[in-house]
Design an enzyme around this catalytic site. Structure first.
Site, mmCIF file in Angstrom:
data_model
loop_
_atom_site.group_PDB
_atom_site.id
_atom_site.type_symbol
_atom_site.label_atom_id
_atom_site.label_comp_id
_atom_site.label_asym_id
_atom_site.label_seq_id
_atom_site.Cartn_x
_atom_site.Cartn_y
_atom_site.Cartn_z
ATOM 1 N N GLU A 1 12.680 -78.290 -11.555
ATOM 2 C CA GLU A 1 13.928 -78.113 -11.679
ATOM 3 C C GLU A 1 14.372 -76.612 -11.677
ATOM 4 O O GLU A 1 13.534 -75.575 -12.070
ATOM 5 C CB GLU A 1 14.335 -78.581 -12.990
ATOM 6 C CG GLU A 1 14.320 -80.014 -12.951
ATOM 7 C CD GLU A 1 14.884 -80.809 -14.250
ATOM 8 O OE1 GLU A 1 15.623 -81.782 -13.949
ATOM 9 O OE2 GLU A 1 15.449 -80.159 -15.409
ATOM 10 N N CYS B 1 17.729 -69.471 -12.779
ATOM 11 C CA CYS B 1 16.739 -69.519 -13.713
ATOM 12 C C CYS B 1 15.633 -70.609 -12.961
ATOM 13 O O CYS B 1 15.959 -71.638 -12.719
ATOM 14 C CB CYS B 1 17.261 -70.444 -14.736
ATOM 15 S SG CYS B 1 16.050 -70.840 -15.983
ATOM 16 N N CYS C 1 3.910 -77.600 -18.202
ATOM 17 C CA CYS C 1 3.392 -76.523 -18.896
ATOM 18 C C CYS C 1 2.318 -76.948 -19.998
ATOM 19 O O CYS C 1 2.432 -78.209 -20.623
ATOM 20 C CB CYS C 1 4.569 -75.876 -19.795
ATOM 21 S SG CYS C 1 4.302 -74.334 -20.725
ATOM 22 N N CYS D 1 4.792 -75.899 -27.122
ATOM 23 C CA CYS D 1 5.811 -75.529 -27.903
ATOM 24 C C CYS D 1 6.610 -76.774 -28.344
ATOM 25 O O CYS D 1 6.803 -77.740 -27.507
ATOM 26 C CB CYS D 1 6.761 -74.567 -27.428
ATOM 27 S SG CYS D 1 6.361 -72.974 -26.836
ATOM 28 N N CYS E 1 10.154 -77.990 -26.889
ATOM 29 C CA CYS E 1 10.314 -77.812 -25.789
ATOM 30 C C CYS E 1 10.185 -79.237 -24.837
ATOM 31 O O CYS E 1 9.071 -79.478 -25.043
ATOM 32 C CB CYS E 1 9.716 -76.612 -24.916
ATOM 33 S SG CYS E 1 9.966 -76.309 -23.252
ATOM 34 N N GLY F 1 7.402 -73.978 -17.393
ATOM 35 C CA GLY F 1 6.087 -73.334 -17.235
ATOM 36 C C GLY F 1 5.922 -71.777 -18.056
ATOM 37 O O GLY F 1 7.144 -71.242 -18.250
ATOM 38 N N GLU F 2 4.888 -71.486 -18.092
ATOM 39 C CA GLU F 2 4.899 -70.230 -18.633
ATOM 40 C C GLU F 2 4.382 -69.102 -17.439
ATOM 41 O O GLU F 2 3.207 -69.280 -16.954
ATOM 42 C CB GLU F 2 3.479 -70.312 -19.547
ATOM 43 C CG GLU F 2 3.052 -69.106 -20.313
ATOM 44 C CD GLU F 2 4.106 -67.860 -20.567
ATOM 45 O OE1 GLU F 2 5.250 -68.237 -21.440
ATOM 46 O OE2 GLU F 2 3.868 -66.705 -20.404
ATOM 47 N N SER G 1 10.394 -64.523 -18.945
ATOM 48 C CA SER G 1 10.434 -64.974 -20.266
ATOM 49 C C SER G 1 8.952 -65.516 -20.635
ATOM 50 O O SER G 1 8.372 -66.145 -19.970
ATOM 51 C CB SER G 1 11.254 -65.993 -20.499
ATOM 52 O OG SER G 1 11.502 -66.522 -21.774
ATOM 53 N N SER H 1 9.583 -64.892 -26.279
ATOM 54 C CA SER H 1 10.028 -66.309 -27.246
ATOM 55 C C SER H 1 9.443 -66.049 -28.548
ATOM 56 O O SER H 1 8.118 -66.541 -28.914
ATOM 57 C CB SER H 1 9.606 -67.296 -26.419
ATOM 58 O OG SER H 1 10.240 -67.701 -25.263
ATOM 59 N N LEU H 2 10.167 -65.537 -29.467
ATOM 60 C CA LEU H 2 9.679 -65.612 -30.839
ATOM 61 C C LEU H 2 9.691 -66.782 -31.841
ATOM 62 O O LEU H 2 8.589 -67.161 -32.317
ATOM 63 C CB LEU H 2 10.365 -64.079 -31.430
ATOM 64 C CG LEU H 2 9.574 -63.470 -32.814
ATOM 65 C CD1 LEU H 2 8.335 -63.331 -32.485
ATOM 66 C CD2 LEU H 2 10.364 -62.232 -33.137
ATOM 67 N N HIS H 3 10.881 -66.810 -32.128
ATOM 68 C CA HIS H 3 11.410 -68.254 -32.825
ATOM 69 C C HIS H 3 10.951 -68.449 -34.161
ATOM 70 O O HIS H 3 11.587 -69.244 -34.814
ATOM 71 C CB HIS H 3 10.642 -69.627 -32.031
ATOM 72 C CG HIS H 3 11.331 -69.405 -30.538
ATOM 73 N ND1 HIS H 3 12.609 -69.315 -30.276
ATOM 74 C CD2 HIS H 3 10.588 -69.895 -29.305
ATOM 75 C CE1 HIS H 3 12.851 -69.517 -29.010
ATOM 76 N NE2 HIS H 3 11.473 -69.598 -28.308
ATOM 77 N N ASN I 1 18.259 -76.583 -28.275
ATOM 78 C CA ASN I 1 18.860 -77.676 -27.645
ATOM 79 C C ASN I 1 18.413 -78.900 -27.822
ATOM 80 O O ASN I 1 17.130 -79.001 -28.111
ATOM 81 C CB ASN I 1 18.790 -77.195 -26.093
ATOM 82 C CG ASN I 1 19.927 -75.913 -25.735
ATOM 83 O OD1 ASN I 1 21.082 -76.140 -25.880
ATOM 84 N ND2 ASN I 1 19.117 -75.166 -25.151
ATOM 85 N N CYS J 1 18.062 -74.221 -21.998
ATOM 86 C CA CYS J 1 16.797 -73.873 -22.172
ATOM 87 C C CYS J 1 16.036 -74.677 -22.997
ATOM 88 O O CYS J 1 16.335 -75.526 -23.705
ATOM 89 C CB CYS J 1 16.734 -72.555 -23.328
ATOM 90 S SG CYS J 1 16.730 -70.901 -22.317
HETATM 91 N N1 SAH Z 1 7.257 -70.164 -21.252
HETATM 92 C C1 SAH Z 1 8.357 -69.017 -21.121
HETATM 93 C C2 SAH Z 1 9.579 -69.458 -20.451
HETATM 94 C C3 SAH Z 1 10.226 -70.724 -20.335
HETATM 95 S S1 SAH Z 1 10.941 -71.427 -21.773
HETATM 96 C C4 SAH Z 1 8.771 -68.816 -22.630
HETATM 97 O O1 SAH Z 1 8.210 -69.668 -23.597
HETATM 98 O O2 SAH Z 1 9.364 -68.112 -22.798
HETATM 99 C C5 SAH Z 1 12.434 -70.563 -21.769
HETATM 100 C C6 SAH Z 1 13.128 -70.167 -23.205
HETATM 101 O O3 SAH Z 1 13.643 -71.438 -23.581
HETATM 102 C C7 SAH Z 1 12.199 -69.790 -24.129
HETATM 103 O O4 SAH Z 1 12.648 -68.722 -24.993
HETATM 104 C C8 SAH Z 1 11.903 -70.933 -24.899
HETATM 105 O O5 SAH Z 1 11.017 -70.914 -26.224
HETATM 106 C C9 SAH Z 1 13.131 -71.632 -24.927
HETATM 107 N N2 SAH Z 1 13.365 -73.106 -25.530
HETATM 108 C C10 SAH Z 1 12.414 -74.060 -25.020
HETATM 109 N N3 SAH Z 1 12.826 -75.068 -25.731
HETATM 110 C C11 SAH Z 1 13.940 -74.942 -26.164
HETATM 111 C C12 SAH Z 1 15.088 -75.864 -26.829
HETATM 112 N N4 SAH Z 1 14.731 -77.198 -27.109
HETATM 113 N N5 SAH Z 1 16.180 -75.329 -27.272
HETATM 114 C C13 SAH Z 1 16.260 -73.907 -27.217
HETATM 115 N N6 SAH Z 1 15.397 -73.169 -26.487
HETATM 116 C C14 SAH Z 1 14.411 -73.585 -25.977
#
Ligand code: SAH
Length: 343
Positions: A91, A104, A111, A115, A118, A158-159, A190, A213-215, A288, A331
């Site tokens: 996508e 994007c 992947c 996470c 995701c 993907g990463e 990212s 992506s810290l979170h 999301n 995202c």
């Molecule tokens: N693998 C890379 C890029 C893909 S994800 C990464 O991890 O950065 C793109 C962004 O969306 C990342 O910051 C990821 O952590 C975030 N993301 C993934 N699932 C999400 C969700 N359900 N809600 C909000 N952001 C999310």
């Protein structure tokens, strides 16, 4: 599989044409055709039929095919489902901003980072995308829209740093002024935080924007949310980002998806402590919804309180605008859609 000419940088394509006994300028000619959306060798109409036939013995041009296109009724965001040469699907999302179009793109089919919030990682990794498949998402979208895309974010499925060599080649290809000519500052990569790759990337001489992506503000919580945190501590990850900033001069963006797990003011305070002395920016995203996942958004007031806390405590933070909510284009919601539809 034949050689895909879209996987070659201009230098490589030129060398290839020379090795075929053709003039060097043929390399540039074909490179231009690919960037402008040629879907096959036969689209390159200023190459003789004979030359096209000769090339076709070992090589091809292939652009991802649009399998499905969805347009958001809320904001015009477009989501493409692209089919690749081997039938795999990815996508891609195109967003329209006042300063132009932003795309994007995906870097892998599936992947393996795992996470826990995701959707892209639910079925694991199938394979990394080839350079022409990464660039092809931009080229095919541009061709379909009839508009130039000015910004690229590698934030889809993907990463990217788990597909390192192909990402480097892709960056060279799209930055080349003979092709798409997209400037480093208009590209964002990212990553979930493969710290050794971030360090390596800092030395590539490609000063794109880096989003990390810290979170979570502590290792325990981050390990619960992101398996990559078992391989690299937050301290190691931030040190690699510091190196990126020092070598490229590009301010790193930290992404933080807010949920009930990580969205309290105590978390904001811990995050501010980590980032206060860094020249960086925090991008907050209310998590999301993904049906298979159990993450719940914090309410609007808590999101605002979290953001205000950061801004009042020396950390620049903004809230990501949500686009394409009605077509699951946000995202973490991207996936190999057709597979899911078949379940
Ligand atoms: N693998 C890379 C890029 C893909 S994800 C990464 O991890 O950065 C793109 C962004 O969306 C990342 O910051 C990821 O952590 C975030 N993301 C993934 N699932 C999400 C969700 N359900 N809600 C909000 N952001 C999310």
């Amino acid at each position: 599989m034949p050689l895909n000419l879209g996987d070659l940088t201009l230098d490589e394509l030129t060398a290839y044409m020379l090795s075929m006994g053709e003039g060097a300028f043929r390399g540039k000619q074909i490179f231009r055709w690919i960037s402008r959306g040629a879907g096959s060798l036969d689209d390159c109409t200023d190459l003789s039929k004979k030359l096209r036939e000769k090339l076709a013995l070992n090589a091809e041009i292939y652009l991802p095919q649009i399998r499905k296109k969805m347009v958001s009724k809320l904001d015009g965001t477009i989501k493409y489902l692209f089919e690749l040469r081997d039938g795999n699907l990815v996508e891609t999302v195109v967003m329209s901003y006042h300063h132009g179009y932003s795309v994007c793109i995906s870097s892998q089919v599936g992947c393996r980072m795992g996470c826990t919030f995701c959707a892209s990682t639910l079925n694991g990794l199938v394979r990394g995308l080839a350079p022409h498949e990464i660039a092809g998402q931009i080229i095919a979208a541009q061709r379909d829209l009839g508009e130039k895309i000015s910004n690229v974010v590698v934030m889809g499925i993907g990463e990217p740093f788990d597909n390192y060599d192909n990402i480097i080649k892709f960056l060279k290809i799209i930055n080349d002024p003979n092709g798409l000519g997209i400037g480093w500052r208009h590209i964002t990569i990212s990553t979930c935080g493969l710290a050794d790759k971030i360090r390596r990337f800092a030395g590539e001489g490609m000063p794109v924007n880096l989003a990390l992506s810290l979170h979570a503000p502590d290792d325990g919580l981050r390990r619960e949310m992101m398996p990559v945190a078992k391989a690299y501590t937050i301290a190691e990850t931030l040190a690699s980002c510091d190196e990126y900033f020092n070598k490229t001069g590009r301010r790193v963006t930290f992404e933080y998806a807010l949920s009930e797990k990580n969205g309290s003011l105590a978390h904001a305070a811990a995050l501010a402590k980590l980032l206060r002395h860094r020249n960086c920016h925090v991008n907050l995203i209310p998590v999301n919804p993904v049906s298979e996942r159990d993450y719940v958004r914090t309410d609007r007031e808590s999101v605002k309180a979290f953001m205000d806390y950061l801004n009042n405590n020396g950390v620049n933070a903004t809230l990501r605008r949500e686009l394409g909510a009605d077509i699951s284009a946000s995202c973490g919601q991207l996936r190999n859609r057709e597979i899911v539809d078949q379940l």
